[in-house]
Every structure is written in structure tokens, then in C-alpha cells.
Design an enzyme around this catalytic site. Structure first.
Site, PDB file in Angstrom:
ATOM      1  N   GLU A   1     -46.401 -83.395 -50.531  1.00 19.64           N
ATOM      2  CA  GLU A   1     -47.413 -83.940 -49.618  1.00 19.64           C
ATOM      3  C   GLU A   1     -47.243 -85.448 -49.449  1.00 19.64           C
ATOM      4  OE1 GLU A   1     -48.237 -81.670 -48.002  1.00 19.64           O
ATOM      5  OE2 GLU A   1     -50.267 -80.984 -48.397  1.00 19.64           O
TER       6      GLU A   1
ATOM      7  N   THR B   1     -49.992 -86.097 -39.834  1.00 20.55           N
ATOM      8  CA  THR B   1     -51.056 -86.349 -40.805  1.00 20.55           C
ATOM      9  C   THR B   1     -51.157 -87.850 -41.110  1.00 20.55           C
ATOM     10  OG1 THR B   1     -50.806 -84.170 -41.744  1.00 20.55           O
ATOM     11  CG2 THR B   1     -51.863 -85.790 -43.143  1.00 20.55           C
TER      12      THR B   1
HETATM   13  N1  HSE Z   1     -56.982 -83.891 -46.343  1.00 17.10           N
HETATM   14  C1  HSE Z   1     -55.819 -84.114 -45.542  1.00 17.10           C
HETATM   15  C2  HSE Z   1     -56.217 -84.907 -44.319  1.00 17.10           C
HETATM   16  C3  HSE Z   1     -55.227 -82.793 -45.170  1.00 17.10           C
HETATM   17  O1  HSE Z   1     -57.221 -84.538 -43.690  1.00 17.10           O
HETATM   18  O2  HSE Z   1     -55.552 -85.876 -43.979  1.00 17.10           O
HETATM   19  C4  HSE Z   1     -53.989 -82.882 -44.348  1.00 17.10           C
HETATM   20  O3  HSE Z   1     -53.594 -81.557 -44.031  1.00 17.10           O
END
Ligand code: HSE
Length: 309
Positions: free
Chosen positions: A130, A182
Site C-alpha cells: 500500500e 489514491t
Molecule cells: N483509506 C484509504 C483512502 C483507502 O481513503 O485513501 C484507499 O483505498
């Protein structure tokens, strides 16, 4: 040199669950990636190119490779992994594409080794994937992918993941074909929030978790509110309000942006409602000729599953 291979199904996930930015997530049944990991007797990770996607094959820059490099650091034996992925979850869709690669790779590798690592350790490894995808070691996709069901990431350092009883609900997901990175969707968020908003947000997050434990659909519906992230991120998703309000009118308990978007999700108490919500979502995007995919599934309590060969 190959001695053995394990293949897993690594499902899509919905992170945040509206009010629980970076802490809540749930696992879907579909779509899922198929991740095949083979043991090799050299301390290295080999990533095969993924058909249909231009993703890095350098393991240190790959969302499946980086977690396996972390795992290898804790293994004394002279061994490594070779990874092949069939990607059904589109990168940039907001339903945990990078998490599925990372979680699938570590679960398969662990199975190859006779499962020496705990689920918490696997989440810890997978978070390195991630980091590559979003720049941050968030665990709200990899945790539900590995644990299954609904998870709360109370802390990432030290990692503390809590499994929450999964409600007996249906999830409808729509993925309009625009890409939102993201990292970009995180950059646009405010770094400071008013205390009043924080109070509202943690009240709803606590309410949602309580609703899951009490199996109280009305409390779940009341708590699916986000006063911090949604008002900013929804501007990136065409017809966001129309999709959401129409779904709720049709009986959905609520929902919102899936992860960092552009996918949206809605929770419904039965399949009939979930299907009506899907038809509404489709009609909204058809009206503006925006290609989209939809998925309906129950919450998947199993998470990543090893396929019997
Ligand atoms: N919690 C993260 C965001 C998840 O909202 O940026 C990304 O999939």
C-alpha cells in the site's frame, strides 16, 4: 528450481465505510484477483508481467513484490518467491486492487511455508504494498482482505486489527470508468479539521461499529455519514449525489465512496434492494454515457482463500 506453488483468490475490498477513513473496511466476494506464488531456491522475488496492465515488475516497486521482500527479511532459509497475477480488479478503481495483490501474495507465500506468520504479520507485510500504491502504510484494505468480513484498524503502529462481526448485508458497487489515484485523492484532503466535525465523525464511526455488533440496521444507516472526506472527494466523481440519494430512496441503508474512489458502494438488507440499487446506478451513468461496471456481493467473511489445486 520450482518446488511448489500455491494459488489464491484475493478479493476486492471497500475501505473507509464512509465515516471510518483509514480505519474501517469490508471484504467483497467479487471481483477477485488470482495470485499464484511459487517457491524458488534463491533469496529473491520475481514478478511476472500482468497481462493487460502496465504495472512495474521490479519487486521493490510492485505492490505484491514489496510485501514479499519484507517477509523474506524474516526468513533465514535461502528461498524466494515467483509471482504470477491474473488481475480482475482494475488498478485505480477504489476497491482495493493494490491490496488484493499484496494480500494475495503474502497469504500464498505463507501457505507455501506452512503458515509460520500470523494474520497480523501478513497485514504488516502487505501494508508495504500500500505504501507503494498510495505513499502511506494504510491497512484498511489489506486487513479485511486477509481477515475477511469487516475490520477495524485501531492502530497501524503498532498494528492492531480488530475483526468486527460482519452484518448480513448486500453490497452493490459501481465503478465508473474514470481513474482516481489514491495518492491524489489523499493529497486534496484538509490536514486540519474543526473539532465539531471530528466529534460528528467519531460519533458516527463508533455508531457504525456498535450497529454491526448489535445487528441494528437503523443504527448502521444513521451512522453512514462522513462530514470530513466525502464533501471533498465526491467532487471527483460525476453524478455522485444522484447515485447516492437515488440508492437510499430505493431502500439502501447508505453508502458512499469506496476507498478513494471512483467506485461507490451501497449497503442493502436484501438482494432485491441491492439489485434495484444496481439498476439505478447503471441508469445514472448510462444517461451521461460513462462506461461503468457493477458488482453485487454479500460481505465475504473468508478473505483471501487458497485454491485447491
Ligand atoms: N483509506 C484509504 C483512502 C483507502 O481513503 O485513501 C484507499 O483505498
Amino acid at each position: 528450481m520450482e518446488t511448489s506453488t500455491v494459488t489464491v483468490q484475493a478479493p476486492a475490498t471497500v475501505a473507509n465505510l464512509v465515516c471510518g477513513y483509514d480505519v474501517l473496511g469490508l471484504c467483497l466476494s467479487k471481483p477477485y484477483d488470482v495470485v499464484e506464488v511459487s517457491l524458488i531456491n534463491e533469496k529473491t522475488v520475481i514478478i511476472h508481467p500482468i497481462e493487460g496492465f502496465d504495472l512495474p515488475t521490479d519487486p521493490a516497486s510492485n505492490t505484491a513484490g514489496a510485501p514479499l521482500i519484507e517477509m523474506l527479511k524474516l526468513i533465514e532459509a535461502d528461498l524466494g518467491f515467483e509471482v504470477k497475477i491474473v488481475k480482475n480488479i482494475k488498478p485505480g478503481s477504489g476497491i482495493g486492487s493494490s491490496a488484493a495483490s499484496a494480500a494475495g501474495a503474502v497469504v500464498a507465500a505463507n501457505a507455501l511455508l506452512g503458515n509460520p506468520f500470523s494474520e497480523h504479520q501478513l497485514v504488516q507485510f502487505a501494508m508495504h504494498g500500500e505504501k507503494i500504491a498510495s505513499g502511506v502504510m494504510h491497512a484498511d484494505n489489506v486487513a479485511p482482505c486477509i481477515f475477511g468480513g469487516v475490520t477495524l484498524v485501531r492502530s497501524t503502529d503498532p498494528l492492531d486489527v480488530i475483526s468486527i462481526p460482519a452484518p448480513d448485508l448486500w453490497v452493490t458497487v459501481v465503478h465508473p470508468q474514470i481513474e482516481i489515484r489514491t495518492a491524489d485523492a489523499r493529497r486534496i484532503l484538509k490536514k486540519q479539521i474543526p473539532l465539531k466535525s471530528a466529534i460528528e465523525q467519531w460519533a458516527n464511526t463508533a455508531g457504525l461499529v456498535a450497529g454491526f455488533f448489535k445487528k441494528d440496521n437503523d443504527l448502521i444507516a444513521r451512522s453512514l455519514k462522513d462530514v470530513i472526506v466525502e464533501p471533498i472527494r465526491k467532487l471527483l466523481i460525476p453524478r455522485y449525489d444522484e447515485v447516492k440519494s437515488g440508492s437510499i430512496k430505493l431502500g439502501a441503508l447508505g453508502g458512499g465512496i469506496s476507498g478513494s474512489g471512483p467506485s461507490m458502494f451501497m449497503l442493502s438488507k436484501d438482494e432485491v434492494t441491492a439489485t434495484a440499487v444496481e439498476a439505478h446506478m447503471k441508469s445514472v451513468f448510462e444517461a451521461i454515457s460513462l462506461p461503468h461496471y457493477t458488482h453485487i456481493s454479500k460481505i465475504n467473511t473468508a478473505g483471501v482463500t487458497v485454491r485447491e489445486n
